[in-house]
Motif scaffolding. Structure first.
Motif, PDB file in Angstrom:
ATOM      1  N   PHE A   1       9.754  -8.995   2.835  1.00 52.76           N
ATOM      2  CA  PHE A   1       8.338  -8.664   2.661  1.00 52.76           C
ATOM      3  C   PHE A   1       8.082  -7.250   3.158  1.00 52.76           C
ATOM      4  O   PHE A   1       8.475  -6.900   4.267  1.00 52.76           O
ATOM      5  CB  PHE A   1       7.489  -9.667   3.455  1.00 52.76           C
ATOM      6  N   TYR A   2       7.461  -6.444   2.335  1.00 58.89           N
ATOM      7  CA  TYR A   2       7.133  -5.065   2.727  1.00 58.89           C
ATOM      8  C   TYR A   2       5.785  -4.714   2.123  1.00 58.89           C
ATOM      9  O   TYR A   2       5.512  -5.034   0.962  1.00 58.89           O
ATOM     10  CB  TYR A   2       8.211  -4.110   2.194  1.00 58.89           C
ATOM     11  N   ILE A   3       4.944  -4.070   2.916  1.00 60.60           N
ATOM     12  CA  ILE A   3       3.666  -3.635   2.357  1.00 60.60           C
ATOM     13  C   ILE A   3       3.283  -2.282   2.952  1.00 60.60           C
ATOM     14  O   ILE A   3       3.516  -2.030   4.141  1.00 60.60           O
ATOM     15  CB  ILE A   3       2.567  -4.700   2.581  1.00 60.60           C
ATOM     16  N   GLU A   4       2.778  -1.407   2.114  1.00 64.45           N
ATOM     17  CA  GLU A   4       2.227  -0.142   2.616  1.00 64.45           C
ATOM     18  C   GLU A   4       0.938   0.130   1.865  1.00 64.45           C
ATOM     19  O   GLU A   4       0.786  -0.260   0.695  1.00 64.45           O
ATOM     20  CB  GLU A   4       3.221   1.011   2.452  1.00 64.45           C
ATOM     21  N   SER A   5       0.016   0.772   2.553  1.00 64.38           N
ATOM     22  CA  SER A   5      -1.288   0.967   1.944  1.00 64.38           C
ATOM     23  C   SER A   5      -1.949   2.229   2.479  1.00 64.38           C
ATOM     24  O   SER A   5      -1.867   2.541   3.667  1.00 64.38           O
ATOM     25  CB  SER A   5      -2.167  -0.256   2.252  1.00 64.38           C
ATOM     26  N   SER A   6      -2.571   2.964   1.563  1.00 62.34           N
ATOM     27  CA  SER A   6      -3.382   4.120   1.945  1.00 62.34           C
ATOM     28  C   SER A   6      -4.531   4.167   0.944  1.00 62.34           C
ATOM     29  O   SER A   6      -4.589   3.346   0.025  1.00 62.34           O
ATOM     30  CB  SER A   6      -2.565   5.410   1.876  1.00 62.34           C
ATOM     31  N   LYS A   7      -5.397   5.156   1.088  1.00 67.14           N
ATOM     32  CA  LYS A   7      -6.516   5.270   0.143  1.00 67.14           C
ATOM     33  C   LYS A   7      -6.020   5.423  -1.295  1.00 67.14           C
ATOM     34  O   LYS A   7      -6.714   5.127  -2.253  1.00 67.14           O
ATOM     35  CB  LYS A   7      -7.377   6.476   0.511  1.00 67.14           C
ATOM     36  N   LYS A   8      -4.791   5.950  -1.410  1.00 62.08           N
ATOM     37  CA  LYS A   8      -4.243   6.193  -2.753  1.00 62.08           C
ATOM     38  C   LYS A   8      -3.699   4.935  -3.411  1.00 62.08           C
ATOM     39  O   LYS A   8      -3.355   4.942  -4.589  1.00 62.08           O
ATOM     40  CB  LYS A   8      -3.146   7.248  -2.679  1.00 62.08           C
TER      41      LYS A   8
ATOM     42  N   MET B   1      -6.043  -0.718   1.854  1.00 62.69           N
ATOM     43  CA  MET B   1      -6.556  -1.553   2.949  1.00 62.69           C
ATOM     44  C   MET B   1      -7.050  -0.655   4.080  1.00 62.69           C
ATOM     45  O   MET B   1      -6.344   0.260   4.486  1.00 62.69           O
ATOM     46  CB  MET B   1      -5.433  -2.433   3.494  1.00 62.69           C
ATOM     47  N   LYS B   2      -8.221  -0.955   4.579  1.00 57.84           N
ATOM     48  CA  LYS B   2      -8.756  -0.139   5.676  1.00 57.84           C
ATOM     49  C   LYS B   2      -7.974  -0.379   6.953  1.00 57.84           C
ATOM     50  O   LYS B   2      -7.748   0.521   7.744  1.00 57.84           O
ATOM     51  CB  LYS B   2     -10.220  -0.477   5.900  1.00 57.84           C
ATOM     52  N   ASP B   3      -7.579  -1.637   7.151  1.00 60.56           N
ATOM     53  CA  ASP B   3      -6.911  -2.024   8.389  1.00 60.56           C
ATOM     54  C   ASP B   3      -5.828  -3.049   8.060  1.00 60.56           C
ATOM     55  O   ASP B   3      -6.124  -4.220   7.823  1.00 60.56           O
ATOM     56  CB  ASP B   3      -7.956  -2.607   9.357  1.00 60.56           C
ATOM     57  N   MET B   4      -4.601  -2.581   8.032  1.00 57.21           N
ATOM     58  CA  MET B   4      -3.479  -3.446   7.627  1.00 57.21           C
ATOM     59  C   MET B   4      -3.330  -4.668   8.538  1.00 57.21           C
ATOM     60  O   MET B   4      -3.066  -5.770   8.078  1.00 57.21           O
ATOM     61  CB  MET B   4      -2.200  -2.605   7.652  1.00 57.21           C
TER      62      MET B   4
END
Ligand SMILES: Nc1ncnc2c1ncn2[C@@H]1O[C@H](COP(=O)(O)OP(=O)(O)OP(=O)(O)O)[C@@H](O)[C@H]1O
Ligand SMILES: [Mg+2]
Length: 153
Positions: free
Chosen positions: A129-136, A90-93
């Motif tokens: 609920f937990y979410i993490e996101s990066s380009k990977k 995601m570009k912008d969480m």
């Protein structure tokens, strides 16, 4: 570390979701619901879980490059779902979690996706609920607790 993540279970099921394939969205959520019926024969509980897994499955199919996986861990009092993919992230969480925001392509919108409500639906129904996101990639973890089980109170 959250207390909810410290328990162990030997009941783990793994489902793959193919990327950029929209016409089969929902098939894995249905398979998960059928499998869980043996463990939680409660309509309302399974309905909540089913909605959440459907939204996670749809996001893997629509918003990733290669699809991803949905891991289902079963405990006596809860089910934990981990949805993982390897990008683009995601570009912008903050935007992604804003109701109505969507980057779904036109081809997915034609099938009724892209309302920008999926993650918020999961948040509403899930007890964790937990979410993490990066380009990977993106990792989404959520739990739905079976409130009938006295050990959750
Ligand atoms: N696994 C993912 N990888 C990358 N981006 C994601 C992922 N999941 C969600 N997103 C981003 O977060 C946004 C919001 O997701 P959400 O599920 O809430 O709505 P949506 O999928 O756009 O529409 P709906 O779920 O209502 O059909 C998406 O539009 C997308 O930009
Ligand atoms: Mg979605």
């Amino acid at each position: 570390m959250e207390n909810t993540l410290s328990t162990t279970t030997d009941k783990v099921f793994l489902y793959d979701v193919i990327g950029a394939q929209f016409d089969t969205i929902g098939s894995k959520a249905l398979a998960v619901k059928k499998m869980l019926n043996d463990y939680f024969p409660k309509n309302d509980y399974l309905r909540r879980l089913g909605v959440c897994v459907f939204e996670a499955e749809a996001n893997l199919a629509i918003h990733t490059i290669h699809g991803g996986s949905i891991e289902v861990m079963i405990f006596s009092d809860r089910v934990r779902i981990t949805a993982k993919d390897d990008g683009p992230g995601m570009k912008d969480m903050k935007k992604a979690l804003t109701p109505g925001f969507s980057t779904a392509p036109e081809s997915a919108r034609q099938l009724g996706f892209g309302g920008g409500v999926g993650l918020n639906n999961i948040k509403r129904f899930a007890d964790y609920f937990y979410i993490e996101s990066s380009k990977k990639g993106t990792t989404l973890i959520f739990e739905v607790w079976n409130d009938d089980d006295p050990t959750t109170h």
